[in-house]
Design a protein around this motif. Sequence first.
Motif, mmCIF file in Angstrom:
data_model
loop_
_atom_site.group_PDB
_atom_site.id
_atom_site.type_symbol
_atom_site.label_atom_id
_atom_site.label_comp_id
_atom_site.label_asym_id
_atom_site.label_seq_id
_atom_site.Cartn_x
_atom_site.Cartn_y
_atom_site.Cartn_z
ATOM 1 N N TYR A 206 0.830 -1.210 0.000
ATOM 2 C CA TYR A 206 0.000 0.000 0.000
ATOM 3 C C TYR A 206 0.859 1.253 0.000
ATOM 4 C CZ TYR A 206 -3.121 3.593 1.967
ATOM 5 O OH TYR A 206 -3.824 4.754 2.204
ATOM 6 N N PHE A 207 1.885 1.296 0.852
ATOM 7 C CA PHE A 207 2.709 2.494 0.965
ATOM 8 C C PHE A 207 3.644 2.669 -0.224
ATOM 9 C CE2 PHE A 207 1.656 2.164 5.577
ATOM 10 C CZ PHE A 207 0.982 3.377 5.645
ATOM 11 N N SER A 208 3.796 1.632 -1.056
ATOM 12 C CA SER A 208 4.541 1.798 -2.298
ATOM 13 C C SER A 208 3.807 2.731 -3.249
ATOM 14 C CB SER A 208 4.749 0.438 -2.987
ATOM 15 O OG SER A 208 5.536 -0.410 -2.189
ATOM 16 N N ASP A 209 2.478 2.716 -3.180
ATOM 17 C CA ASP A 209 1.663 3.613 -4.004
ATOM 18 C C ASP A 209 0.275 3.727 -3.381
ATOM 19 O OD1 ASP A 209 0.370 5.134 -5.871
ATOM 20 O OD2 ASP A 209 0.600 3.712 -7.543
ATOM 21 N N THR A 210 0.105 4.710 -2.504
ATOM 22 C CA THR A 210 -1.171 4.887 -1.815
ATOM 23 C C THR A 210 -2.262 5.412 -2.732
ATOM 24 O OG1 THR A 210 -0.586 7.126 -1.110
ATOM 25 C CG2 THR A 210 -0.008 5.323 0.388
ATOM 26 N N SER A 211 -1.874 5.897 -3.923
ATOM 27 C CA SER A 211 -2.884 6.426 -4.848
ATOM 28 C C SER A 211 -3.549 5.331 -5.675
ATOM 29 C CB SER A 211 -2.235 7.453 -5.796
ATOM 30 O OG SER A 211 -1.267 6.829 -6.633
ATOM 31 N N ASN A 212 -3.022 4.125 -5.629
ATOM 32 C CA ASN A 212 -3.577 3.003 -6.389
ATOM 33 C C ASN A 212 -4.752 2.399 -5.613
ATOM 34 O OD1 ASN A 212 -4.135 0.486 -7.556
ATOM 35 N ND2 ASN A 212 -2.014 0.149 -8.153
ATOM 36 N N PRO A 213 -5.978 2.506 -6.131
ATOM 37 C CA PRO A 213 -7.143 1.970 -5.400
ATOM 38 C C PRO A 213 -7.030 0.481 -5.082
ATOM 39 C CG PRO A 213 -7.849 3.366 -7.229
ATOM 40 C CD PRO A 213 -6.371 3.159 -7.388
ATOM 41 N N ALA A 214 -6.386 -0.273 -5.969
ATOM 42 C CA ALA A 214 -6.234 -1.713 -5.726
ATOM 43 C C ALA A 214 -5.356 -1.967 -4.505
ATOM 44 C CB ALA A 214 -5.632 -2.385 -6.957
ATOM 45 N N ASN A 215 -4.318 -1.131 -4.336
ATOM 46 C CA ASN A 215 -3.464 -1.261 -3.160
ATOM 47 C C ASN A 215 -4.237 -0.933 -1.888
ATOM 48 O OD1 ASN A 215 -1.330 -1.905 -4.800
ATOM 49 N ND2 ASN A 215 -0.258 0.043 -4.572
ATOM 50 N N GLY A 216 -5.059 0.117 -1.960
ATOM 51 C CA GLY A 216 -5.856 0.499 -0.802
ATOM 52 C C GLY A 216 -6.842 -0.583 -0.408
ATOM 53 N N LYS A 217 -7.486 -1.175 -1.419
ATOM 54 C CA LYS A 217 -8.443 -2.254 -1.129
ATOM 55 C C LYS A 217 -7.732 -3.463 -0.532
ATOM 56 C CE LYS A 217 -11.532 -5.593 -3.368
ATOM 57 N NZ LYS A 217 -12.273 -5.810 -2.125
ATOM 58 N N PHE A 218 -6.591 -3.825 -1.106
ATOM 59 C CA PHE A 218 -5.828 -4.974 -0.606
ATOM 60 C C PHE A 218 -5.422 -4.750 0.850
ATOM 61 C CE2 PHE A 218 -1.445 -6.961 -0.346
ATOM 62 C CZ PHE A 218 -1.909 -8.259 -0.161
ATOM 63 N N TYR A 219 -4.893 -3.575 1.128
ATOM 64 C CA TYR A 219 -4.472 -3.232 2.492
ATOM 65 C C TYR A 219 -5.659 -3.279 3.450
ATOM 66 C CZ TYR A 219 -2.340 -0.362 6.220
ATOM 67 O OH TYR A 219 -1.868 0.111 7.411
ATOM 68 N N GLY A 220 -6.766 -2.670 3.053
ATOM 69 C CA GLY A 220 -7.951 -2.658 3.906
ATOM 70 C C GLY A 220 -8.516 -4.057 4.152
ATOM 71 N N ASP A 221 -8.547 -4.865 3.088
ATOM 72 C CA ASP A 221 -9.078 -6.227 3.226
ATOM 73 C C ASP A 221 -8.203 -7.081 4.143
ATOM 74 O OD1 ASP A 221 -11.182 -5.603 1.578
ATOM 75 O OD2 ASP A 221 -10.384 -6.624 -0.198
ATOM 76 N N VAL A 222 -6.885 -6.946 4.000
ATOM 77 C CA VAL A 222 -5.975 -7.727 4.851
ATOM 78 C C VAL A 222 -6.079 -7.263 6.299
ATOM 79 C CG1 VAL A 222 -3.549 -8.224 5.348
ATOM 80 C CG2 VAL A 222 -4.393 -8.371 3.006
ATOM 81 N N GLN A 223 -6.146 -5.954 6.502
ATOM 82 C CA GLN A 223 -6.308 -5.427 7.864
ATOM 83 C C GLN A 223 -7.573 -5.989 8.502
ATOM 84 O OE1 GLN A 223 -4.208 -3.634 9.690
ATOM 85 N NE2 GLN A 223 -3.735 -1.664 8.784
ATOM 86 N N ALA A 224 -8.653 -5.990 7.743
ATOM 87 C CA ALA A 224 -9.924 -6.499 8.269
ATOM 88 C C ALA A 224 -9.830 -7.986 8.587
ATOM 89 C CB ALA A 224 -11.042 -6.243 7.258
ATOM 90 N N LYS A 225 -9.178 -8.742 7.691
ATOM 91 C CA LYS A 225 -9.029 -10.185 7.902
ATOM 92 C C LYS A 225 -8.204 -10.468 9.153
ATOM 93 C CE LYS A 225 -9.048 -14.610 6.707
ATOM 94 N NZ LYS A 225 -10.281 -15.424 6.792
ATOM 95 N N LEU A 226 -7.101 -9.747 9.329
ATOM 96 C CA LEU A 226 -6.242 -9.970 10.491
ATOM 97 C C LEU A 226 -6.921 -9.529 11.788
ATOM 98 C CD1 LEU A 226 -2.739 -8.963 9.065
ATOM 99 C CD2 LEU A 226 -3.618 -11.257 9.494
ATOM 100 N N THR A 227 -7.721 -8.485 11.693
ATOM 101 C CA THR A 227 -8.477 -8.049 12.876
ATOM 102 C C THR A 227 -9.472 -9.127 13.291
ATOM 103 O OG1 THR A 227 -8.231 -5.713 12.280
ATOM 104 C CG2 THR A 227 -10.007 -6.265 13.805
ATOM 105 N N ASP A 228 -10.152 -9.697 12.309
ATOM 106 C CA ASP A 228 -11.086 -10.792 12.611
ATOM 107 C C ASP A 228 -10.364 -11.987 13.239
ATOM 108 O OD1 ASP A 228 -13.175 -9.316 11.604
ATOM 109 O OD2 ASP A 228 -13.193 -10.301 9.643
ATOM 110 N N LEU A 229 -9.220 -12.345 12.672
ATOM 111 C CA LEU A 229 -8.473 -13.485 13.202
ATOM 112 C C LEU A 229 -7.917 -13.193 14.595
ATOM 113 C CD1 LEU A 229 -6.511 -14.795 10.066
ATOM 114 C CD2 LEU A 229 -8.630 -15.659 11.063
ATOM 115 N N SER A 230 -7.556 -11.930 14.828
ATOM 116 C CA SER A 230 -7.031 -11.560 16.145
ATOM 117 C C SER A 230 -8.056 -11.759 17.244
ATOM 118 C CB SER A 230 -6.569 -10.093 16.135
ATOM 119 O OG SER A 230 -5.470 -9.910 15.273
ATOM 120 N N SER A 231 -9.324 -11.750 16.865
ATOM 121 C CA SER A 231 -10.367 -11.967 17.869
ATOM 122 C C SER A 231 -10.257 -13.361 18.495
ATOM 123 C CB SER A 231 -11.756 -11.768 17.251
ATOM 124 O OG SER A 231 -12.035 -12.774 16.286
#
Length: 624
Positions: free
Chosen positions: A111-136
């Motif tokens: 994501y931080f390689s190119d924050t303007s790329n929507p695909a990077n933002g979606k990937f980052y957000g989806d992974v964050q959400a997945k890891l948050t769920d698993l952290s539960s």
Amino acid sequence: MTSHVRPNGINIRRGIVVAADSAATSAATTELGDLPTWRLEDLYDSRDGAALKADLDSATERARNFEAAWKGKLTDAAQKTGAQGLGPAIAEYDELDDLFGKIGSYAGLTYFSDTSNPANGKFYGDVQAKLTDLSSHLLFFALELNRIDDAVIDAAIARDPAVAHYQPWIVDLRKDKPFQLEDKLEQLFLDKSMTSAAAFNRLFDETMADLRFEVDGEKQSLEITLNMLQEPDPEVRAKAAAALSATFKDNLRVFTLITNTLAKDKAISDRWRGFDDIADSRHLANRVERETVDALAAAVKDAYPRLSHRYYAMKAKWLGMETMNFWDRNAPLPETPNAVIPWADAKDTVLSAYGAFSPEMADIARRFFDEQWIDAPARPGKAPGAFAHPVVPSAHPYVLVNYLGKPRDVMTLAHELGHGVHQVLAGGQGALMCQTPLTLAETASVFGEMLTFRALLEKTKDKKERKAMLAQKVEDMINTVVRQIAFYEFERKVHTARKEGELTADQIGELWLSVQEESLGPAIKISEGYETWWTYIPHFIHSPFYVYAYAFGDCLVNSLYAVYQNAAPGFQDKYFDLLKAGGSKHYSELLKPFGLDASDPAFWSKGLSMIESLIDELEALDKA
């Protein structure tokens, strides 16, 4: 607290910059030489690859199995040894922390390689959400472990070597005990994190990445515009400052909303957890006493007249001004060399300085260049600022800089590589104990800068060049110590005032100006437009009250370097032991071998006196 699983975000260090426009990047690359980009394939071949999918599947299965195997059973396990004891449970938790961290780091770095790329933002957000769920599924572990009686834990440590190995982590974890909530509330805090602070952090990052600043009809990025404040031509600096103020003002509404929301969010969390002071949660995370931070802040504020006020008065005279405008603060002296420093020269400068101190230190730093662990070019959408991200012990750190060939860029490279060396050495502690509290997190980075500066200064015989180099170092130290404590005081004022209600942009601006005027002194003229410049500081958003760690680290390194200069026997070995300890020891224990005690007020005075001595040397050069 909520969990000791590694956070998935990446902390941005050393101020904030945003990538250059493509034309400027192309021109700069030609002059700078071949700038490296990092090789994220060391983590995963791609976001859609089989390796990442396999690790996500494994993380899901292992997290669920871990919860099923250990939830509700830790008190019983603490009284056993072997496969049914606490040792294997903590070891598995350690491994999961490493796995989660590797996945999250890959998404974040992409994501931080190119924050303007929507695909990077979606990937980052989806992974964050997945890891948050698993952290539960892992949330119960630290909470339940902290509910076990001290006597039972102490007995388990004494009886079982597998548990004793993790004693530093267990002792550290139990410091959170007074502030942890019951399980359902902790679950709620975790589940809501993605839609509260994390969401506004991302809004800030993406807003900053999109900002453009118009100078002479040309729109350019924040990095390029901030760089213009270091141009020799005062008219160029004035135009850049006007462009910065104008764009900040146009975006005040969103930055004011972000600041108000995050301050309120933190206040709610602090209230539920029972923290007395607005910065106590940061002090706890840093494993530093509030009294120590108060003593540091008081010592620095007391030194304002001897440091920043005195230096800026001298600089105004050198620039032929009675008072400097706020945009002249980092202007180069007439003696400052203007040549662009190619990447190859910056690399050689830092590695030779590191090598003169310790060949092993240079060898570790060289791997960042040889194995593509650095991302150096400024480019559209790239992350702001510079950082060294530790990733996880099973992988390796990565460094991001936006290199434009300025002398300060060389120092930033030395700084971030210091972090990188520290992270490599601390990796031997494992995922749970490698993470260094912020009180010592800036030690290796600032020490690396100091080594590089001293090596360059020693080679410089020309009086004018020496003066320019000393002045730049003094300015960097003032920015690291005085400016960061002023930032800390600003944050304290904002978070205190926010308790009484939502703040307007004008109110925040007034608080900003009050600390800036106090810290900069009468030689700096604060004029209209500067009241908006709080908006671009990322630390206020990503890591509230982080900033005092820079001052802590700078003063600590000044004292540490004085020990080194006095040729203390075995210094290098003791220094490497400090770095290898990671988060396994309290800073006070790690400083004892050097004869240093941060609880002693004289410690801070000693650190500040080094800055004062450099100003003395500048004054002497001026009179010679």
